[in-house]
Design a protein around this motif. Structure first.
Motif, short mmCIF file in Angstrom:
data_model
loop_
_atom_site.label_atom_id
_atom_site.label_comp_id
_atom_site.label_asym_id
_atom_site.label_seq_id
_atom_site.Cartn_x
_atom_site.Cartn_y
_atom_site.Cartn_z
N GLU A 60 0.83 -1.23 -0.46
CA GLU A 60 -0.12 0.03 0.09
C GLU A 60 1.12 1.86 0.43
N SER A 61 2.15 0.91 0.13
CA SER A 61 2.51 2.36 0.41
C SER A 61 4.31 1.78 0.65
N SER A 62 5.27 2.36 -0.34
CA SER A 62 6.27 2.19 0.14
C SER A 62 7.24 3.12 1.33
N SER A 63 6.90 3.18 1.74
CA SER A 63 7.70 3.80 3.66
C SER A 63 6.63 2.53 4.35
N THR A 64 8.30 2.17 4.60
CA THR A 64 7.52 0.78 5.99
C THR A 64 6.90 1.24 7.05
N ALA A 65 7.72 3.37 7.36
CA ALA A 65 6.96 3.88 8.40
C ALA A 65 5.67 2.52 9.05
N ILE A 66 5.69 2.20 10.09
CA ILE A 66 4.61 2.02 11.08
C ILE A 66 3.63 2.35 11.82
N ALA A 125 22.01 -7.49 18.05
CA ALA A 125 21.07 -5.89 17.16
C ALA A 125 20.21 -5.33 17.87
N GLN A 126 19.50 -6.58 17.30
CA GLN A 126 17.78 -6.85 18.05
C GLN A 126 17.12 -6.08 19.24
N ALA A 127 17.71 -6.87 20.08
CA ALA A 127 18.41 -6.53 21.25
C ALA A 127 18.50 -5.41 21.66
N ARG A 128 19.20 -4.42 21.24
CA ARG A 128 19.46 -3.96 21.96
C ARG A 128 18.99 -2.88 21.42
N ALA A 129 18.66 -2.65 20.22
CA ALA A 129 17.57 -1.59 19.52
C ALA A 129 16.51 -1.80 20.68
N LEU A 130 15.99 -2.37 21.20
CA LEU A 130 14.67 -2.37 21.60
C LEU A 130 15.11 -2.19 23.42
N VAL A 272 4.78 -9.34 10.84
CA VAL A 272 5.86 -9.38 9.87
C VAL A 272 5.87 -9.30 8.49
N VAL A 273 7.52 -9.15 8.50
CA VAL A 273 8.75 -9.07 7.88
C VAL A 273 9.40 -10.03 7.25
N TYR A 274 9.68 -9.31 6.05
CA TYR A 274 10.91 -9.95 5.06
C TYR A 274 11.46 -8.91 4.78
N GLY A 275 12.40 -9.34 4.07
CA GLY A 275 13.45 -8.77 3.30
C GLY A 275 13.32 -9.19 1.85
N ASP A 327 11.44 0.45 13.32
CA ASP A 327 9.67 0.54 13.05
C ASP A 327 9.61 -0.97 13.43
N LEU A 328 10.39 -1.53 13.92
CA LEU A 328 10.31 -2.76 15.09
C LEU A 328 10.54 -2.62 16.35
N ALA A 329 10.34 -1.37 16.62
CA ALA A 329 10.58 -0.31 18.00
C ALA A 329 9.08 0.49 18.72
#
Length: 528
Positions: A60-66, A125-130, A272-275, A327-329
């Motif tokens: 729906e949008s090219s931006s991944t912003a939540i 990286a994920q744990a520290r970011a959160l 749900v997240v994919y690359g 985005d995750l945080a």
């Protein structure tokens, strides 16, 4: 009929010349043999014909912003190590938490994929970011005493990880009603089980999740890797025959694990997240299945995000995408408002060419133990023949020495007719050599595929070389047959005596079995 210059069994020189007629018959016989093997290879097992994906999911949008997410703050992070008691074992876990943030905090328990297992190397990286955003992150070590390549129980693994959830829920400063899951890759088969069974889990993040059963995902990944590597079309036939076959030695019961019933019981918000650069996962189909399954259970709080050029684990050039981390945080911190905020599906437009689907089961060689036993028995027959011949010659020479010592004349023992033994050795060695070359080719292509590399010399040239070797083995078999026939027509015996008869038939039978196995794996296919 013997060729010019050869001797018949009586020792007479033969001057008959086959000429062009003999060469023509050899070529025609070789072509017929290859066609027969090609047909046999086609009828013995399933073909590979993946169904194209014709209904692509549109972002729906090219931006991944939540949608609805507030700016992410930054806190210092401190870590501590805790012990998690499991049923019959213990594991250590690292907890990362923000410093200076008062009040109950959200928490996340990480569920490992197949390639990870320790908190000091996974999800750093994920744990520290959160944690730096204000969310307490817990990375437990994977329990390994019940986890092997052959044996995995995702329901039991879910129970083990749920023990970590209980520890984090009881951790000081954590809101026990706001603890969720972050599951990556193989963890995507575990987290839905946890969420369905434990309603205290507040949310679920599925990153690079396979969604489809492991066997289907494996076939999809192999197909995708091979296409990226540029292998010839004939190689793809091996996919259902390898993936659909039971593995030698047993195990791998988890290959057909279906997560669907558990996903339909997930009532928590799901991210749900994919690359888009992940060739191993059905990135469109996976998201669609999660959306469908959760909707069946009445859950519409599903957010889908695609990150451009990110591969498995949402990494770009080896590093976790920082945009994804933000985005995750934002999604976790903004719940429940972010659970159903627009846009629901956003990011880079994903591409999935073929569907991941059930893998056809091989009809003849569906049992891996049978395949291995056939190959081992065939190689054994080929190799034992020369050994038996050497032993027989040793006995004959010992007998002749005794006779000479006694003053008697040596006996004329049985011998293969001229030209028979070399052709028999060429047949057996060629058959074994072709199998070895096929295995080398498979390993070489697998390495290239897993490294996302192309090498036409190996991929194209190697396949041609293996097929040429297979045809050469057919030629060797025909030359052996023609030689034996000529000796018989001349009134001789091509393989006199019990030992030499057994040696020849062992070599021929073993070689034929290997040719059939090679045909099964597509060496002789002609588009049939």
């Amino acid at each position: 009929m013997l060729r010019a210059g050869e001797r018949d069994p009586a020792g007479q020189t033969v001057t008959t010349e086959d000429g062009r007629g003999g060469a023509y018959r050899l070529v025609a016989s070789t072509a017929l043999g290859v066609v027969v093997l090609a047909i046999l290879g086609a009828v013995m097992g399933p073909q590979w014909d993946p169904v194209p994906l014709v209904d692509p999911l549109v972002v729906e949008s090219s931006s991944t912003a939540i949608g609805g997410a507030e700016p992410v703050p930054t806190y210092d992070v401190r870590t501590s190590i805790v012990t998690v008691e499991l049923d019959g074992a213990t594991v250590e876990a690292q907890i990362s938490e923000p410093v200076g943030l008062d009040g109950p905090k959200r928490g996340v328990v990480f569920v490992h994929g197949a390639g990870t297992g320790r908190y000091d190397t996974a999800f750093i990286a994920q744990a520290r970011a959160l944690a730096s955003s204000g969310v307490v992150a817990m990375v437990p070590n994977k329990r390994l005493d019940t986890y092997t390549t052959r044996h995995r129980d995702y329901v039991q693994m879910a129970a083990d990880y749920d023990a970590s959830v209980e520890v984090l829920q009881a951790h000081p400063g954590v809101d026990p009603e706001q603890v969720g899951l972050y599951a990556e890759s193989e963890g995507g088969w575990i987290a839905p089980v946890m969420a369905a069974k434990d309603r205290s889990i507040a949310f679920v993040v599925l990153v690079s999740s396979p969604v489809v059963p492991p066997r289907e995902q494996a076939a999809f990944a192999v197909d995708s890797y091979l296409r990226n590597t540029g292998v010839p079309g004939g190689v793809f036939r091996a996919i259902p025959r390898a993936v659909g076959m039971s593995v030698p030695g047993g195990g791998f019961e988890y290959a057909d694990f279906d997560v669907t019933p558990y996903q339909r019981e997930m009532h928590q918000p799901v991210l749900v997240v994919y690359g888009t650069g992940d060739a191993s996962m059905p990135v469109i189909q996976g998201a669609e299945l999660v959306l469908r399954d959760t909707a069946v259970g009445g859950n519409h709080d599903v957010t889908v995000r695609y990150y451009e050029d990110a591969n498995h684990g949402i990494r770009v050039h080896g590093e976790v995408d920082p945009v994804f981390l933000d985005d995750l945080a934002g999604w976790v911190r903004g719940l429940p408002a972010t659970g159903d905020a627009a846009p629901r599906i956003a990011g880079a437009q994903p591409v999935q060419t073929y569907m991941a689907a059930p893998v056809p089961e091989p009809r003849w060689f569906g049992d891996g133990n049978v395949v291995v036993a056939l190959v081992v028995a065939a190689v054994g027959l080929i190799l034992l023949g020369p050994l038996a011949l050497l032993m027989a010659r040793g006995v004959e020479e010992a007998r002749d020495r005794v006779r000479r010592q006694r003053g008697a004349a040596a006996l004329e023992g049985p011998r293969f007719a001229p030209g028979v033994l070399p052709r028999l050795l060429a047949l057996g060695v060629g058959a074994i050599g072709t199998v070895v070359c096929l295995v080398w080719y498979i390993v070489a292509v697998a390495r290239l595929a897993l490294d996302y590399q192309r090498d036409d010399l190996v991929v194209q040239g190697g396949w041609i070389a293996v097929r040429v070797l297979g045809i050469a083995v057919v030629v060797a078999g025909l030359l052996l047959l023609r030689r034996c026939r000529r000796v018989r027509l001349a009134g001789g015996t091509p393989f006199p005596g019990i030992v030499r008869t057994a040696v020849l038939w062992a070599g021929v039978v073993g070689s034929v079995v290997l040719l059939v196995v090679l045909a099964y794996w597509g060496i002789f296919q002609l588009g049939i």
